[in-house]
Design a protein around this motif. Structure first.
Motif, PDB file in Angstrom:
ATOM      1  N   GLN A  24       0.808  -1.216   0.000  1.00 36.40           N
ATOM      2  CA  GLN A  24       0.000   0.000   0.000  1.00 36.40           C
ATOM      3  C   GLN A  24       0.847   1.275   0.000  1.00 36.40           C
ATOM      4  O   GLN A  24       0.325   2.366  -0.165  1.00 36.40           O
ATOM      5  N   TRP A  25       2.143   1.133   0.161  1.00 35.13           N
ATOM      6  CA  TRP A  25       3.064   2.265   0.243  1.00 35.13           C
ATOM      7  C   TRP A  25       3.162   2.925  -1.119  1.00 35.13           C
ATOM      8  O   TRP A  25       3.466   2.283  -2.111  1.00 35.13           O
ATOM      9  N   ARG A  26       2.882   4.232  -1.197  1.00 34.91           N
ATOM     10  CA  ARG A  26       2.861   4.935  -2.468  1.00 34.91           C
ATOM     11  C   ARG A  26       3.924   6.019  -2.620  1.00 34.91           C
ATOM     12  O   ARG A  26       4.381   6.290  -3.714  1.00 34.91           O
ATOM     13  N   LEU A  27       4.314   6.663  -1.525  1.00 33.30           N
ATOM     14  CA  LEU A  27       5.173   7.833  -1.644  1.00 33.30           C
ATOM     15  C   LEU A  27       5.970   8.040  -0.362  1.00 33.30           C
ATOM     16  O   LEU A  27       5.459   7.813   0.731  1.00 33.30           O
ATOM     17  N   THR A  28       7.227   8.488  -0.515  1.00 30.14           N
ATOM     18  CA  THR A  28       8.059   8.884   0.622  1.00 30.14           C
ATOM     19  C   THR A  28       8.622  10.264   0.349  1.00 30.14           C
ATOM     20  O   THR A  28       9.099  10.537  -0.748  1.00 30.14           O
ATOM     21  N   VAL A  29       8.551  11.126   1.371  1.00 27.44           N
ATOM     22  CA  VAL A  29       9.104  12.470   1.272  1.00 27.44           C
ATOM     23  C   VAL A  29       9.993  12.686   2.487  1.00 27.44           C
ATOM     24  O   VAL A  29       9.568  12.452   3.618  1.00 27.44           O
TER      25      VAL A  29
ATOM     26  N   THR B 102      12.128  15.428   4.705  1.00 31.13           N
ATOM     27  CA  THR B 102      12.316  16.850   4.994  1.00 31.13           C
ATOM     28  C   THR B 102      13.215  16.976   6.216  1.00 31.13           C
ATOM     29  O   THR B 102      13.567  15.971   6.846  1.00 31.13           O
ATOM     30  N   ARG B 103      13.535  18.191   6.592  1.00 23.94           N
ATOM     31  CA  ARG B 103      14.335  18.405   7.800  1.00 23.94           C
ATOM     32  C   ARG B 103      13.589  17.933   9.041  1.00 23.94           C
ATOM     33  O   ARG B 103      14.189  17.573  10.033  1.00 23.94           O
ATOM     34  N   GLY B 104      12.260  17.900   8.990  1.00 27.82           N
ATOM     35  CA  GLY B 104      11.452  17.494  10.130  1.00 27.82           C
ATOM     36  C   GLY B 104      11.277  16.001  10.275  1.00 27.82           C
ATOM     37  O   GLY B 104      10.780  15.527  11.282  1.00 27.82           O
ATOM     38  N   GLY B 105      11.637  15.245   9.260  1.00 28.66           N
ATOM     39  CA  GLY B 105      11.482  13.798   9.335  1.00 28.66           C
ATOM     40  C   GLY B 105      11.100  13.205   7.997  1.00 28.66           C
ATOM     41  O   GLY B 105      11.148  13.861   6.966  1.00 28.66           O
ATOM     42  N   VAL B 106      10.700  11.949   8.027  1.00 27.95           N
ATOM     43  CA  VAL B 106      10.332  11.222   6.816  1.00 27.95           C
ATOM     44  C   VAL B 106       8.832  10.986   6.844  1.00 27.95           C
ATOM     45  O   VAL B 106       8.280  10.541   7.858  1.00 27.95           O
ATOM     46  N   ARG B 107       8.151  11.304   5.733  1.00 29.40           N
ATOM     47  CA  ARG B 107       6.716  11.064   5.618  1.00 29.40           C
ATOM     48  C   ARG B 107       6.480   9.964   4.605  1.00 29.40           C
ATOM     49  O   ARG B 107       7.099   9.943   3.547  1.00 29.40           O
ATOM     50  N   HIS B 108       5.595   9.038   4.966  1.00 29.44           N
ATOM     51  CA  HIS B 108       5.202   7.971   4.053  1.00 29.44           C
ATOM     52  C   HIS B 108       3.702   8.103   3.809  1.00 29.44           C
ATOM     53  O   HIS B 108       2.941   8.338   4.741  1.00 29.44           O
ATOM     54  N   ALA B 109       3.289   7.935   2.562  1.00 27.54           N
ATOM     55  CA  ALA B 109       1.871   7.931   2.215  1.00 27.54           C
ATOM     56  C   ALA B 109       1.480   6.522   1.788  1.00 27.54           C
ATOM     57  O   ALA B 109       2.174   5.892   0.995  1.00 27.54           O
ATOM     58  N   TYR B 110       0.393   6.025   2.352  1.00 21.39           N
ATOM     59  CA  TYR B 110      -0.134   4.699   2.047  1.00 21.39           C
ATOM     60  C   TYR B 110      -1.548   4.864   1.511  1.00 21.39           C
ATOM     61  O   TYR B 110      -2.309   5.687   2.025  1.00 21.39           O
ATOM     62  N   GLU B 111      -1.922   4.076   0.506  1.00 18.29           N
ATOM     63  CA  GLU B 111      -3.283   4.091  -0.029  1.00 18.29           C
ATOM     64  C   GLU B 111      -3.924   2.727   0.214  1.00 18.29           C
ATOM     65  O   GLU B 111      -3.466   1.706  -0.283  1.00 18.29           O
ATOM     66  N   CYS B 112      -4.988   2.715   0.999  1.00 16.58           N
ATOM     67  CA  CYS B 112      -5.681   1.482   1.370  1.00 16.58           C
ATOM     68  C   CYS B 112      -6.684   1.086   0.290  1.00 16.58           C
ATOM     69  O   CYS B 112      -7.120   1.916  -0.513  1.00 16.58           O
ATOM     70  N   ARG B 113      -7.078  -0.188   0.308  1.00 19.94           N
ATOM     71  CA  ARG B 113      -8.107  -0.676  -0.623  1.00 19.94           C
ATOM     72  C   ARG B 113      -9.420   0.073  -0.464  1.00 19.94           C
ATOM     73  O   ARG B 113     -10.196   0.181  -1.409  1.00 19.94           O
ATOM     74  N   CYS B 114      -9.702   0.595   0.731  1.00 16.21           N
ATOM     75  CA  CYS B 114     -10.955   1.319   0.961  1.00 16.21           C
ATOM     76  C   CYS B 114     -10.917   2.731   0.377  1.00 16.21           C
ATOM     77  O   CYS B 114     -11.918   3.434   0.377  1.00 16.21           O
ATOM     78  N   GLY B 115      -9.740   3.159  -0.120  1.00 15.20           N
ATOM     79  CA  GLY B 115      -9.608   4.477  -0.736  1.00 15.20           C
ATOM     80  C   GLY B 115      -9.013   5.539   0.170  1.00 15.20           C
ATOM     81  O   GLY B 115      -8.725   6.650  -0.268  1.00 15.20           O
TER      82      GLY B 115
END
Length: 51
Positions: free
Chosen positions: A20-25, A27-40
């Motif tokens: 489900q992992w779609r994107l990693t960004v 920044t100086r503040g940390g690492v953000r991960h975006a996940y997209e679930c089957r439910c949308g």
């Protein structure tokens, strides 16, 4: 402090992983991960470095 948390969907509580992992960004503040679930639902996690 917690070392590891499981990632769950904000909409349906389904466990989220690499499939489900779609994107990693980074920044100086940390690492953000975006996940997209089957439910949308898109869930964003933030991991701050220990400094």
């Amino acid at each position: 402090m917690l070392e590891r948390l499981d990632t769950a969907c904000e909409g349906c509580d389904r466990r989220l992983g690499e499939e489900q992992w779609r994107l990693t960004v980074e920044t100086r503040g940390g690492v953000r991960h975006a996940y997209e679930c089957r439910c949308g639902t898109v869930t964003i996690t933030v991991a701050r470095d220990g400094n």
